[in-house]
Structures are given as C-alpha cells and as structure tokens.
Design an enzyme around this catalytic site. Structure first.
Site, PDB file in Angstrom:
ATOM      1  N   LYS A  86     -19.855  16.973  -4.026  1.00  0.00           N
ATOM      2  CA  LYS A  86     -21.242  15.916  -3.961  1.00  0.00           C
ATOM      3  C   LYS A  86     -21.118  14.833  -5.799  1.00  0.00           C
ATOM      4  O   LYS A  86     -21.891  13.897  -6.001  1.00  0.00           O
ATOM      5  CB  LYS A  86     -22.204  15.867  -3.504  1.00  0.00           C
ATOM      6  CG  LYS A  86     -21.305  15.780  -1.935  1.00  0.00           C
ATOM      7  CD  LYS A  86     -21.471  14.744  -1.369  1.00  0.00           C
ATOM      8  CE  LYS A  86     -20.324  14.249  -0.516  1.00  0.00           C
ATOM      9  NZ  LYS A  86     -19.209  14.754   0.153  1.00  0.00           N
ATOM     10  N   GLU A  92     -19.141  22.024  -1.649  1.00  0.00           N
ATOM     11  CA  GLU A  92     -19.288  20.783  -0.888  1.00  0.00           C
ATOM     12  C   GLU A  92     -20.416  19.882  -2.081  1.00  0.00           C
ATOM     13  O   GLU A  92     -20.127  19.153  -2.545  1.00  0.00           O
ATOM     14  CB  GLU A  92     -19.768  20.441   0.755  1.00  0.00           C
ATOM     15  CG  GLU A  92     -20.435  19.407   0.947  1.00  0.00           C
ATOM     16  CD  GLU A  92     -19.474  18.689   1.074  1.00  0.00           C
ATOM     17  OE1 GLU A  92     -18.349  18.719   0.313  1.00  0.00           O
ATOM     18  OE2 GLU A  92     -19.932  16.295   0.950  1.00  0.00           O
ATOM     19  N   ASN A 103       1.080  -1.191  -0.468  1.00  0.00           N
ATOM     20  CA  ASN A 103       0.086  -0.023   0.100  1.00  0.00           C
ATOM     21  C   ASN A 103       1.116   1.137  -0.132  1.00  0.00           C
ATOM     22  O   ASN A 103       1.943   1.369   1.073  1.00  0.00           O
ATOM     23  CB  ASN A 103      -0.404   0.060   1.492  1.00  0.00           C
ATOM     24  CG  ASN A 103      -1.761   1.397   1.888  1.00  0.00           C
ATOM     25  OD1 ASN A 103      -2.004   1.866   0.316  1.00  0.00           O
ATOM     26  ND2 ASN A 103      -2.020   1.419   2.919  1.00  0.00           N
TER      27      ASN A 103
HETATM   28  C1  F6R Z   1     -15.874  12.927  -0.924  1.00  0.00           C
HETATM   29  C2  F6R Z   1     -14.623  12.728   0.154  1.00  0.00           C
HETATM   30  C3  F6R Z   1     -13.618  13.197   0.360  1.00  0.00           C
HETATM   31  C4  F6R Z   1     -12.681  13.178   1.618  1.00  0.00           C
HETATM   32  C5  F6R Z   1     -11.267  13.006   1.558  1.00  0.00           C
HETATM   33  C6  F6R Z   1     -10.475  13.174   2.969  1.00  0.00           C
HETATM   34  O1  F6R Z   1     -17.139  12.577  -0.438  1.00  0.00           O
HETATM   35  O2  F6R Z   1     -15.459  11.686   0.975  1.00  0.00           O
HETATM   36  O3  F6R Z   1     -13.065  14.505  -0.062  1.00  0.00           O
HETATM   37  O4  F6R Z   1     -13.356  13.749   2.407  1.00  0.00           O
HETATM   38  O5  F6R Z   1     -10.898  11.733   1.251  1.00  0.00           O
HETATM   39  O6  F6R Z   1     -10.934  12.122   3.998  1.00  0.00           O
HETATM   40  P1  F6R Z   1     -10.829  11.655   5.300  1.00  0.00           P
HETATM   41  O7  F6R Z   1     -11.797  12.544   5.949  1.00  0.00           O
HETATM   42  O8  F6R Z   1     -10.854  10.307   6.134  1.00  0.00           O
HETATM   43  O9  F6R Z   1      -9.369  12.666   5.267  1.00  0.00           O
END
Ligand code: F6R
Length: 603
Positions: free
Chosen positions: A484, A480, A98
């Site tokens: 979305k 946002e 990964n």
């Molecule tokens: C969009 C979405 C992504 C996450 C981004 C950050 O719907 O889910 O834009 O918000 O990849 O991810 P986290 O919050 O896990 O750091």
C-alpha cells in the site's frame, strides 16, 4: 489492460462513449480516445492522461457520428503518447484493443516487408494494418476479420469499425472480457456490463475465441472455428449510477471508512448472527472433510488475503494449503492431487494471471471456488463455486475494502472447513464467529484514531525506505502494508516476516529507516517484540501497531484488543491509513497512482 467500448447508436455517440469510458477508467488512464464514422470517413480525438483531457478536447472539438468506438489505455507496447493512444486507424479501418498481441513483432516485420508504413509503437497497429491489407485486397470487413483473427496470438478483446459501414461493428474476444449490450435499435460493445449500464442491462458475454458481427438490430456470434453460436443473454445488475466520493476527498478515503459497513454486509451473507455459526447461502459441491489440499492463487493484495487464509485453514481445519501468486501458479505446472480445491481471490474477477491459474487448476481436476467482488466477472462464471464479497464498487485503484471483505469470506470458509473436518468444536466456532461479528465495531474505533495515524504518516512521508514487520497471521499484513505504501506514496517499502529480519534485511536498518511493527498481543507477541528490540538497538525508528498499552516509549498506534484470529482484519485499517495519509501529504494521485490500473487483464 485497457477498457474498450463501441456504440452503434441513433444519435451522435461521442458523449455516450466518454460516459462509458468513465466507468472503464479503472482499467487504465494513460490516455483515452474516441473515433466515429462521419461523412468525411473516420474521425477521432485522442488525449494523453486522464479521461477528463479527452472530454475537454471533445468539448472544444466535438465529434459527430452515430457509430463509434472508444478506449482508455494502460500502456503495454509503446510509450504514453497521443500517437500511441487508441483508436488506431489504418486505411478504412479503426480498431481499439485491450490485451497483448504476442506475435506482433513477426506480423509487423511481415507487413513492413510488404510495404506497410507503421505510425505507432503499439502492438495494436498490426491488427489495423492486417485488416486494412485484407480490405484493400477486396475482402469484406467480415472476411477480413475472420482472416486476421486466425493470425493473432495472445490475449485480446477488439472492437472494430469500417469506413462507409455505419451499420457494422465487429468485436472479438480471446482472453480479456467483452460484452455485447442489446438496446432498442442500438447496440453496444464493452469491456464489462458496468460500462454499458447507462444504456442497457441486456448483456451477452462473448466466450473465449468468439467474435461478433453487430448491427443496429442484431448480433451474430461465431466461435473460434467460425461456426455460428448462440450465447445466452443475461440481465445485468450493474447500476447505471456512477459512485461518487460523497464528502470524502478521495475514493480511497471513502472506501477505507466504509469497511465496517461492507464487512458487515459480507458477514451477513455467510454468518448466522444469532447462532454465531457460519452459514453458506448455497450448498458447496465438495466436503472439506474429503479434501486433501487447497491451492490458493491470486495477485497483489488479493494474494495477501490468500496468504492469511492459508494460516487460517491450516490452523483451524488442519488442511494443508499452498498459497501462491497466480502468475507463478499458472506456469509452474505444479502437480495438483485429486481431492484438491483451488481458491482464487480477486476483486475484479478478471485479473489475467488469476484467471489463468483458475483454468489451470480446473484442468488439473480441482474443485474451484472464486472469492470475487464482481458477480458477473469471468472468474465468477468459470468457477464451480462463487463466494461473493459485498464490498460494493471499489473505485480507488488500491484495494482496501475488498481486501477486508475477502478476509471475512475466507475466514468463514476456514471455519466451515474446521467444522466439517471435526477440528473445530461448536463452542470454538461460536467464539471465532463472535470475534468476526465484533470486527465492524472495532474497526470503527480504529478509524476514530485517524488523526493520530495521519501524524505518524506525515513523519513516514519524508523517508526513503520503510520496513513492515509481522509474524504469523500478520506477516501477510506486513506485505500488504508495504505494498500500500509503495503504490500510493512511491516510497520504497518492504514487508518481512519479523523472524526473518536477522537473516539479512537488518543490514538496512539505521536511524533513517522507519520500521512499522505489527504486533497484536497473541502467542507470537513476545517474539515479535524481541525482533523489534533488535531493530531499536540499531537505531531504527519504530512505529508499533499493537493492542498492548505497555510500550509507550515507541510511536504506537493502538488497535482494539480482539481474538488473534481476526487481527489481520483489524490491522488492515491502520496500515491502509498510514499509506493513504503519507500519499496525501506527498500530493500523489491517491485514487489513480501512476503506472497502475484497477483491473489487470494482461500478463
Ligand atoms: C493493490 C491492488 C492490486 C490488486 C491486484 C489483483 O492495492 O489493488 O495488487 O489486488 O491487481 O486484482 P484483483 O483483486 O482484481 O484480481
């Protein structure tokens, strides 16, 4: 980023590996694979696409073997093909990875010059090739790994097995997380504790630079200097039950509907309902009154929650805030002054850019605070203060309930900051907290309007471009809404600050372009409505999201009237529903949109 798992078991492990991968599929779903050690050497099964394709393949062609590794892929180097799917086998070595090996081109050239023949386009294959070369020259697996890790640059988590070595699995971490699970006479490696929850809750997290030599009964851990080190074992709270969709068609639908409940849980943690006052469960190691500045770093939807928080902190606590996307913060070398607080916002707590921004800010002497949904995540472990969101597991790749929970947690912090800085009276705090307490009920009202919102979404679904406009606190909501819609429906969408439209983007408006205007009846309402009229005058198809009933001439989604302070929470629901229903109508893969992954642990 990808998910990796390894098991040294007592029984055949292929099915258990698939079970663990199911819990890691949020990290990528381009392909999946399993390899085990069998009497004939290393055997593997790989399949392009979702994990169910691999599960079907294994049902047709079972894989024996009590030692195995598995992988679910989000492609970085090399197309989405079975050949590029992990695990990668070279000679007596099999590897899952990964992350990104940044110097793979140099290493590949060197290996090819030495006669190596590459069969994949992946960066991972250089790891397998280097290990195989060491082993063919007589090195033990342990020495081979030690030598190869020294050559790798980049961010990686690795799990490796070696032909004829059924009691040996080696893992390494430099960046993306890797956990060791301790069973009884069985041992595990996994990208997170959730993957290992069906097997054990006894978890040791490797630290950056660590590598581990694992056998059925023990794990020896070494640091980057190859010194033996002890890392603590903790008891994970991760549930072994897989979350299901209940009666919903998609996880995303369920998660949108859960919002009144989970923001209630998050509020319950940070608010005294009776007193209408913010109450932190633990004392914070800094006083907002002594801070000069806040830096907020996050990615994607979480970054938009951070941008809303900027407006809150500045308005309520008169505290200057810089809110930026983490991938910029980490490299901009911004000078951060003493007496600063860095806030990172992340559902997963593992996003590589956000984690790097956290580390940068920490190195710059900032207090650090992480708003995270996964309490065992790396960001939670590395930041000075953890403010948890209580959204529960979010399975849909697009963030919904974690976004609104992040907003709740950040709103509470902004109120606390206002109180500590003397810019918010007790009366004003009661009013803002009261507005927050009302949001679950008000969200429920908007959710009841889902049918109407779905009809409007259906009209959007035929568009090529869609615009979202908002001002002030709802400018981030416009961003946002556009994110979305594009990520779920693949319709091109852009969000703009409503006042910015006339400086260029208005050129895009014609009768084919729907414009979603987010306009709560706040102090900026009239200005936003003027911007909307400018669009209407040019033929744009307006969809108005408002709490004002006076605009019946436009397609309108009515949101309950509330204190403007909480409007981003309330308007999040209709923008999520618009994107969801447009995607359902278009038949896209709502829970796992193309090219995405839930947790992005590469840059
Ligand atoms: C969009 C979405 C992504 C996450 C981004 C950050 O719907 O889910 O834009 O918000 O990849 O991810 P986290 O919050 O896990 O750091």
């Amino acid at each position: 980023m990808c998910g990796i798992v390894g098991i040294l078991g007592k029984e055949p492990v292929a099915d258990s590996i698939v079970e663990a991968l199911r819990r890691l599929e949020y990290r990528g779903y381009d392909s999946a694979g399993v390899a085990t050690l069998t009497s004939s050497g290393i055997e593997r099964r790989r399949a392009v696409g979702k994990l169910r394709n691999l599960a079907e393949l294994l049902a047709r062609a079972p894989l024996p073997g009590t030692s195995g590794i598995g992988h679910t892929r989000w492609a970085t180097h090399g197309g989405v093909t079975e050949t590029n799917a992990h695990p990668h086998v070279v000679g007596d070595v099999v590897v899952v990875h990964n992350g990104i090996i940044e110097n793979f081109r140099t290493l590949k050239d060197e290996l090819i010059a030495g006669g190596a023949v590459f069969t994949t386009e992946t960066d991972t294959e250089v790891v397998a090739q280097l290990l195989a070369r060491e082993i063919s020259q007589g090195a033990s697996p342990r020495d081979a790994v030690k030598a190869v890790l020294k050559r790798l640059q980049g961010a990686f988590a690795l799990a490796m097995l070696f032909k004829g070595e059924g009691d040996l699995m080696i893992g390494a971490r430099n960046g993306p997380p890797l956990a060791i699970g301790h069973g009884d006479g069985e041992m595990f490696l996994g990208s997170d504790a959730i993957a290992l929850a069906p097997f054990t809750n006894r978890i040791t997290y490797l630290e950056d630079g660590d590598w581990a030599v694992v056998s059925h009964n023990k794990a020896e851990i070494f640091d980057a200097e190859n010194r033996p080190v002890k890392r603590p074992m903790s008891f994970s709270q991760a549930s072994s039950l897989l979350v299901d969709k209940g009666n919903y068609r998609h996880f995303m639908a369920k998660e949108i509907a859960e919002q009144p409940e989970v923001i209630g849980h998050t509020l319950a943690e940070y608010v005294d309902f009776a007193e209408r006052r913010v109450r932190m469960p633990q004392a914070l190691p800094f006083d907002f009154a002594k801070l000069d500045r806040i830096t907020i770093a996050a990615c994607g939807t979480a970054a938009y929650a951070g941008l809303v928080a900027k407006y809150w902190f500045e308005r309520i606590a008169r505290l200057p805030v810089e809110a930026d996307i983490a991938s910029e913060v980490r490299y901009r070398e911004a000078p951060l002054l003493k007496n600063g607080l860095a806030i990172v916002v992340s559902q997963s707590g593992e996003t590589a850019d956000t984690l790097a921004a956290l580390r940068y800010c920490k190195a710059q002497g900032q207090h650090t605070l992480a708003v995270v949904n996964v309490p065992e995540s790396t960001m939670a472990r590395e930041s000075e203060t953890v403010i948890r969101t209580f959204a529960g597991p979010e399975i849909g790749v697009a963030s919904t309930k974690t976004f609104t929970c992040q907003l709740v947690a950040l709103a509470c912090l902004a109120i606390l900051a206002g109180r500590q800085r003397g810019t918010l009276s007790a009366e004003a705090e009661r009013e803002l907290v009261g507005a927050l307490i009302a949001t679950p009920r008000q969200m429920t009202e908007t959710l009841k309007d889902e049918k109407h919102i779905a009809e409007i979404a259906r009209e959007l679904a035929g568009s090529r471009d869609v615009m979202f406009l908002g001002r002030g606190l709802n400018y981030p909501l416009a961003l946002e809404g556009a994110l979305k819609l594009k990520e779920l429906s693949y319709i091109h969408a852009e969000g703009y600050a409503a006042g910015e439209l006339k400086h260029g983007p208005i050129a895009l408006i014609d009768e084919t372009v729907p414009v979603i205007v987010i306009a709560p009846h706040d102090e900026l309402y009239e200005k936003t409505i003027s911007n909307m009229e400018e669009v209407a005058a040019r033929g744009g198809r307006i969809v108005l999201l408002t709490d004002d009933h006076g605009h019946k001439s436009f397609r309108t989604i009515t949101v309950p009237k509330a204190n403007a302070f909480v409007s981003p929470l309330l308007y999040a629901v209709p923008v999520q529903l618009l994107a969801y229903h447009a995607a359902v109508f278009l038949g896209t893969d709502v829970d796992q949109p193309r090219n995405l992954a839930k947790s992005v642990t590469v840059e």
